[in-house]
Every structure is written in structure tokens, then in C-alpha cells.
Scaffold this motif. Sequence first.
Motif, PDB file in Angstrom:
ATOM      1  N   SER A 144       0.893  -1.118   0.361  1.00  0.00           N
ATOM      2  CA  SER A 144       0.073  -0.166   0.028  1.00  0.00           C
ATOM      3  C   SER A 144       0.857   1.162   0.064  1.00  0.00           C
ATOM      4  CB  SER A 144      -0.907   0.135   1.175  1.00  0.00           C
ATOM      5  OG  SER A 144      -1.815  -1.112   1.042  1.00  0.00           O
ATOM      6  N   LEU A 145       2.190   1.409   0.572  1.00  0.00           N
ATOM      7  CA  LEU A 145       2.849   2.421   0.774  1.00  0.00           C
ATOM      8  C   LEU A 145       3.452   2.584  -0.714  1.00  0.00           C
ATOM      9  CD1 LEU A 145       3.601   4.395   2.585  1.00  0.00           C
ATOM     10  CD2 LEU A 145       5.774   3.101   3.300  1.00  0.00           C
ATOM     11  N   GLU A 146       3.699   1.684  -1.441  1.00  0.00           N
ATOM     12  CA  GLU A 146       4.260   1.689  -2.867  1.00  0.00           C
ATOM     13  C   GLU A 146       2.963   2.339  -3.622  1.00  0.00           C
ATOM     14  OE1 GLU A 146       7.132  -1.684  -2.558  1.00  0.00           O
ATOM     15  OE2 GLU A 146       5.455  -2.213  -3.593  1.00  0.00           O
ATOM     16  N   PHE A 147       1.775   1.862  -3.379  1.00  0.00           N
ATOM     17  CA  PHE A 147       0.627   2.565  -4.154  1.00  0.00           C
ATOM     18  C   PHE A 147       0.414   3.966  -3.907  1.00  0.00           C
ATOM     19  CE2 PHE A 147      -3.881   3.420  -4.735  1.00  0.00           C
ATOM     20  CZ  PHE A 147      -4.096   2.678  -5.763  1.00  0.00           C
ATOM     21  N   GLU A 148       0.819   4.233  -2.589  1.00  0.00           N
ATOM     22  CA  GLU A 148       0.963   5.765  -2.203  1.00  0.00           C
ATOM     23  C   GLU A 148       1.819   6.675  -3.193  1.00  0.00           C
ATOM     24  OE1 GLU A 148      -1.034   7.726   0.131  1.00  0.00           O
ATOM     25  OE2 GLU A 148      -2.021   6.204   1.126  1.00  0.00           O
ATOM     26  N   ARG A 149       2.839   6.077  -3.358  1.00  0.00           N
ATOM     27  CA  ARG A 149       3.661   6.766  -4.376  1.00  0.00           C
ATOM     28  C   ARG A 149       3.363   6.629  -5.839  1.00  0.00           C
ATOM     29  NH1 ARG A 149       5.521  10.331  -2.013  1.00  0.00           N
ATOM     30  NH2 ARG A 149       6.984  10.627  -3.648  1.00  0.00           N
ATOM     31  N   LEU A 150       2.581   5.611  -6.065  1.00  0.00           N
ATOM     32  CA  LEU A 150       2.409   5.682  -7.447  1.00  0.00           C
ATOM     33  C   LEU A 150       1.030   6.318  -7.865  1.00  0.00           C
ATOM     34  CD1 LEU A 150       2.007   1.623  -8.948  1.00  0.00           C
ATOM     35  CD2 LEU A 150       3.519   3.440  -9.366  1.00  0.00           C
ATOM     36  N   THR A 151       0.232   6.722  -6.694  1.00  0.00           N
ATOM     37  CA  THR A 151      -0.818   7.732  -6.858  1.00  0.00           C
ATOM     38  C   THR A 151      -0.341   9.379  -6.653  1.00  0.00           C
ATOM     39  OG1 THR A 151      -1.536   7.325  -4.931  1.00  0.00           O
ATOM     40  CG2 THR A 151      -2.649   6.308  -6.764  1.00  0.00           C
ATOM     41  N   THR A 158       5.558   8.104 -11.342  1.00  0.00           N
ATOM     42  CA  THR A 158       4.780   8.251 -12.427  1.00  0.00           C
ATOM     43  C   THR A 158       4.074   9.194 -12.500  1.00  0.00           C
ATOM     44  OG1 THR A 158       3.082   7.421 -11.251  1.00  0.00           O
ATOM     45  CG2 THR A 158       4.159   5.473 -12.389  1.00  0.00           C
ATOM     46  N   ALA A 159       4.307  10.281 -11.604  1.00  0.00           N
ATOM     47  CA  ALA A 159       3.918  11.686 -11.624  1.00  0.00           C
ATOM     48  C   ALA A 159       2.356  11.707 -11.194  1.00  0.00           C
ATOM     49  CB  ALA A 159       4.234  12.456 -12.917  1.00  0.00           C
ATOM     50  N   GLY A 160       2.006  10.643 -10.541  1.00  0.00           N
ATOM     51  CA  GLY A 160       0.709  10.663 -10.055  1.00  0.00           C
ATOM     52  C   GLY A 160      -0.314   9.815 -10.823  1.00  0.00           C
ATOM     53  N   LYS A 161       0.173   9.359 -12.114  1.00  0.00           N
ATOM     54  CA  LYS A 161      -0.772   8.484 -12.816  1.00  0.00           C
ATOM     55  C   LYS A 161      -0.726   6.932 -12.415  1.00  0.00           C
ATOM     56  CE  LYS A 161      -0.482  11.297 -17.228  1.00  0.00           C
ATOM     57  NZ  LYS A 161       1.055  11.661 -17.020  1.00  0.00           N
ATOM     58  N   LEU A 162      -1.963   6.457 -12.066  1.00  0.00           N
ATOM     59  CA  LEU A 162      -1.801   4.995 -11.846  1.00  0.00           C
ATOM     60  C   LEU A 162      -1.590   4.239 -12.650  1.00  0.00           C
ATOM     61  CD1 LEU A 162      -2.242   3.024  -9.564  1.00  0.00           C
ATOM     62  CD2 LEU A 162      -4.643   3.216 -10.051  1.00  0.00           C
ATOM     63  N   LEU A 163       0.058   3.608 -12.785  1.00  0.00           N
ATOM     64  CA  LEU A 163       0.540   3.037 -14.096  1.00  0.00           C
ATOM     65  C   LEU A 163       0.965   1.820 -13.402  1.00  0.00           C
ATOM     66  CD1 LEU A 163       2.066   5.434 -16.262  1.00  0.00           C
ATOM     67  CD2 LEU A 163      -0.237   4.590 -16.561  1.00  0.00           C
TER      68      LEU A 163
END
Lengths: 664, 130
Positions: free
Chosen positions: A355-362, A368-373
Motif C-alpha cells: 500500500s505504501l508503494e501504491f501511495e507513491r504511484l498515485t 509516475t507523476a501521479g498517474k496510476l500505471l
Amino acid sequence: MQRIGVFVCWCGSNIAGTVDVEAVSEALKSEPGVVFSTNYQYMCSQAGQDIIKNAIAEHKLTGIVVCSCSPRMHEATFRKTAAAAGLNPYMVEIANIREQCSWIHKDMATGTEKAIILGKAAVAKVNLNAPLTPGESPVTKRALVIGGGIAGIQTALDIADAGFPVDIVETKPTIGGKMAQLDKTFPTLDCAACILTPKMVDVAQHENIRIFSYSEVVEVGGFVGNFDVKIKKKARYVKEDVCTGCGICTEKCPMKKAPNEFNMGMDNRPAVYIPFAQAVPKVATIDPNYCNMLKNGKCGLCAKVCTAGAIDYTQKDEIIEEKYGAIVAATGFNPISMDKFDEYAYNQSKDVITSLEFERLTNAAGPTAGKLLRPSDGEHPHTIVFVQCVGSRCAACAEKGKEYCSKICCMYTAKHAMLTRDKYPDTDVYVFYIDVRTPGKSFDEFYRRAVEEYGVHYIKGMVGKVSPEGNKLMVQASDLLANKQLHIEADLVVLAAAIEPDKSARPLATMLTASMDTNDFFTEAHPKLRPVESPTAGVFLSGTCQGPKDIPETVSQASAAAAKVIGLLAKDKLTGNPCVAHSDELMCNGCSSCERVCPYGAITYVDKEFRMPDRTTAIRRVASVNTAVCQGCGACTVACPSGAMDLNGFKNAQIMAEVDAICK
Amino acid sequence: MHKDNNAVRDEIIRRSGVNPRKCMRCGKCSATCPAYDEMEFHPHQFVYMVESGDIEPLMNSKSLYQCLTCFACVDRCPRGVEPAKLVEAVRLEVIRKQGANHLKADDIPALVTEELPQQAIVSAFRKYTK
């Protein structure tokens, strides 16, 4: 011989209802040393206290016994009464004939008999009491906060605002902690950086706060009010006071293959780096594990491009020594390793993330500059599976994960699911849960919104297996309410990993002689009534180092810890507790047993010269108790094989006299 | 809950060494089970039914023999419940109950005749008193 006065309280009908108070005061009259005995309706009232004061003066009492409620309730009251009448307050003993007698007995005869016995024991003890005077020690008016996350930041700001100097020690090159890595915060969804970074700037600009970043505490000595602390400032190879944080060095650095810990290793950073744009202090740090100049002397580009001349490859670790009156532990948490959970294929697929990695992804400042990729191929995921309780609530016998509930996962998963559905309505989002736990203000409403307004599929059950097949993740899970096994073809799987205390907490607790539980969370002095204090005097707890907490709770606890620190630093002198251990040096054989059992580190051994027969002297190693640190627990008195250790106010002889009086 | 069921349940718990009360009903055992689709009663139901003493349906169900004893549920259960060991214990219960269809040891004396070989009586006792 003592002249003892006995005062039996009725406590209205609380005591007098089951204990014949007249009989008690009459019976205790004939005890050795007792010269006066009486009873009264409310001994703690002004009139009752006056009876005690008058009796002390009139009968020249040298000690008193009050048969009343628990000493926790009114011992302090009666000690003050005695002191006001000129008697040493430690010549007062309380016989608890309420909680331990009248409230638990129904029969008057039994209650009375027991009350008399308890009174006799107290009289026997007072006969051996000696006046005690508490010692005093000065207070260093400076606080140390260990950890610069939101907990440490809030504690430091509150202490500094009260006018006391504070030092923050943070192991990372910047303060901000885990909160700086988050995207949005539940339940109001304000952006973490927007509410945190102004606080970080406040810290940087506060005249009472010093930040030791990229530093760690290496040694703690002393005691409450007078801690001596050694802090290691690790070499960052950049002069902190010269660097302007312009970032030229980080752009020019040719070595750009270091994993970026701020983005959970999902992208790379240069060897010389500033963790993120709003870092405090905004100073570059050179990573010696990746810098070519430091490894083999072949580069030096950053020094060439730095217009401020801040790069210094010769910098060495530096030890700073400082004195503190109070120490706050705010060491925080980390998600646990997923290594023991092979079934979720975390190590097999890049598209299984925590989940902490997901935080960085969003996060707009993330890789990813906030794009969920998807981390594997940069494609937009269409089916996302969130798995709750990964490593939380595991039985000890399962030998993986933690036994406790990590507390924050239900809410952040609801947040992730909701935000994903909000930004990407074409995404199917599944959340597998065991229980959804959302106690807290506006928390359950938040979770319901994810389900009702955003159409997140909450499924009661657990994921059993994730297997990567092609560019998909085959998720096998159970839907307990439908009694079905589900097979979902997912693009991204997000694991709500349990949280655990930071690894630095255990060695720190050893240095502080602060106690910890089996999970390495710091133990509080009392789980309900003293939640922000460690049992070790002068050590306070802030944030997740004490237990799993979300941001609102962490901030509350951080401010509470600050209030306790301010209360301590506001004093010029600390009055100690005179009921501390005391060693009879002539009997001490220097065995160190007491030193080993002391939970507070209050005992040290000293070499001392003793007079021996025939005008000779000898040097012997004997125990010495630091009375400012000793909490009077008595562990040493039990451990001492030669009977040299004794506890003032609770001497072995006094305890034995009480036992004898009871058994007579 | 029936008293007899309690006795069977207690025996199965004793035999398997499993404490079904540790189950927190997460369903990971059923999520991980490769034989799930073949089963009438799934692993998580199995644990729950043993805990509540509902053993009879389990003993009569084909589910009992669909379990491959692959131990995936044992490995992945976060509470250390070990459902596969319960399955094994119930199977054993079925096997032990099989003797119940046969002659009762107490009935044998009435059936003894002059012609019956002594050895047959001894072996009958050996077999039916177990």
C-alpha cells in the motif's frame, strides 16, 4: 519508642457499614507505641484533618496511622496534613480498610476483625518508620525528540512554542517521515504534503528548534532532568550550512542508479540527492555506497558544478554531546517485509505492490507523476485487487506476520479504492477483507461512501493465491458470504502490509532503559492513565513507536507528550521520591546482582576506600544507587544475596513487622 | 448442540491437535484450496462445523475425500488453525466408526455354538472389541 496516633475513618457508611469503627479504634489503642486512638465520619474532610493536626500537637505524636481508603486515594492528603502539623510526612501509614476490607466483606464481624489486623500491621510498620527527606535535582531545560516524522515534528513544535529549546534527531537526510510519502489523508482527503510541509518549514524556522538530520543517537546516560546524550551526525559530504539546495549537483551527477528509497525503490535517484522537493533541511546528501568519487576517486563532478562550494568529500562522522532534561521517542514504523508471504507473489511480479508503494504511484511527486500505471509495463490497470490484513492478526504459531491489528489499513485501503474509482471510473476495484474496522470520527461514513457512492466491491474473504500469468495476475480468493471461490484476472494487486516498529527502536530502548513489549513497541507507564510516558522517568512516547496509530491519533499523542515534557522542563528542581533503594556498603559484596535486575539503570558500582582494622584501608567495589533514577520498585532488594540492599520506607524489617503483626 | 456431538467433536479436536476456536473466519483456507470446486463443504466450513459439533454431515459428505492433503491451507492460515489436520481426524473417525456396523462384542456369546472353532471366537473378540 514512637508515640503513635491512630485515626479510623468511617467514610460515611462505606467503611462503617461493614466495619465496627469504634471497636477498631478501641482495639488498636493497646498496640505497642499507640498513645492516642479515635474515629471520625470523614477523616479526609477539613474537620477530620484538624482532628489529626490537633492530636499531633496535643499528644506529641511521632507517627500516625490512618485507617481509611486506599493510599492511592488519600495518602498524599494525610501526608500533607502531617507535614502541616510539623510531622515528617513519611511517618504516616495508611491501613486500607475500605477497598481491601469493607467493600469486599458483607459480615460486620469478619470485616471488623480484618480491619483490626490491617491496623495492627500499619502500627507495627510505623514503629520502625524513620523520617525521610526527598532529594532534589536540577533540570536541564532542553528536550530531545528522536524521530522527525509527524509525531516528532508535532512534539517538537509544541515544546518549542512553550519556550524550551528542542533538538530533533532524524536518521534520514530530511524530516517528514512516512507522512511525507503519502498522497492523500483519510477521512477528509486533504493532500498529505499540503498539510505536512508547512509544519516542516515551521520546524526549520523555529528559533527554539535544531534539526540533526542524517544523525542518530548513539549513547544515553544520566537520568530524568539530566540526560547526557551523544548524537552521531553521519557524514553527508555536503556542508549543511553552505548548501543552498539548488539541486544542480543532483542533476549533473552521472551515477543515477541508486534505488530511490523515498519512492519505495520504484525508481532511481542520483548518488547525490535531495529526497524530495520540500525536504527540510533542503540540503543535498551524497550516498557513499553509490558515489564514484567516494568509492574510487573517479568523478568529482558535483564539486565542480556546485557554485556554493558545499561539497566536501573529506567530511567525517561527527559526535555531538548535549544535555537534555527530557527525551521523547518518536521512532515510527515501517511496513513489514513480504518475504514470508510467497502466496501473494510479491517477489515474483512487479505488479504486486504494498500500500505504501501504491501511495507513491498515485502521488503527483511519485515515480509516475501521479498517474496510476503498472510498475511492470506502464499500462493503466483496469482490475485492481486490494488485500487487507497481510501479516496483521496472525497467530504467533503461524510464524509470520504480527499478532496485532495494524489499525490503519482498513481506512487507507478504503481511501485507495475510493480515489482509484474517482480518478479512473473504468477500473474495477475489489477489496478483500476479514473485518472492516473503522472506529473513529467520520471513518465508517468514509468506508460506506467507498462502497455506496464509488462502487468499490468489498468482498468478505481472503485472497489465497496470486499467480502471474502473462501480463495478468490470477487472483484466487474466497467469497465467504456467497460461499464461492473466486478467480479474478487482475492487473494490479495491492497488499495492505502490517506495520511494525522501526528497527532502531529496540537499541534505542536499551539505551534509554525504557521497556518494550514483545512486538518492540514502547510500553507506556499505564495503558489508560499514563499513555504518553515511558515507565522510565523523563522518557516520553510519541506516535507509532508506542502502537499502531493513524495521523490524527499520532498528532494528539505527540501534543500530549509535549505537554508532559513542558510540565517537566517548567520545573527548576525535581523533588525525588525518598522511598528509593539504599545499599549498606559494609554488607555489599560487589556481586552486581542488583545492577543486572535494575530496570531503570539506577545502580552503578564504584570503587570505594574503607577503613579496615589497625588503621589500614582497603578499596572495595560497592553498589551505589542514583536516587534520582531509582523508582523504588524493590527488585534489587530481592536480588541482593547479602541483604545489603534495602528500600527506604519499605525496609525488609518493616515489611516483616507487618507480616508478623498480621500472623500474630 | 447435542451432547453426543460434543463428545465426537472433542475427540476430533484431541486427535487432530487443532484448536478450531483460533479461526478468525477469514476464509484464506478456502481461497487457497485447489480442490474447492469439488467440495460440498469447503475448508472454512469444515473448521466451523467441527467447532460447532456438526460432524455427522461431514462424515457423510464426499468432501471428506476430495481434500488432497496438500496442506496449502495449513501453510497459509494466518491463525495456525491447520484445517487439513481436521479433515484427517474426521476421516479417521469414519474409519473407526466402520466397526459399528459389525457384530457387537457383547452379542457374540449368544451366537456361540458347539461347532464354532475356538479360534474364531478369539479372533472375533480381537476384532470387535477394538
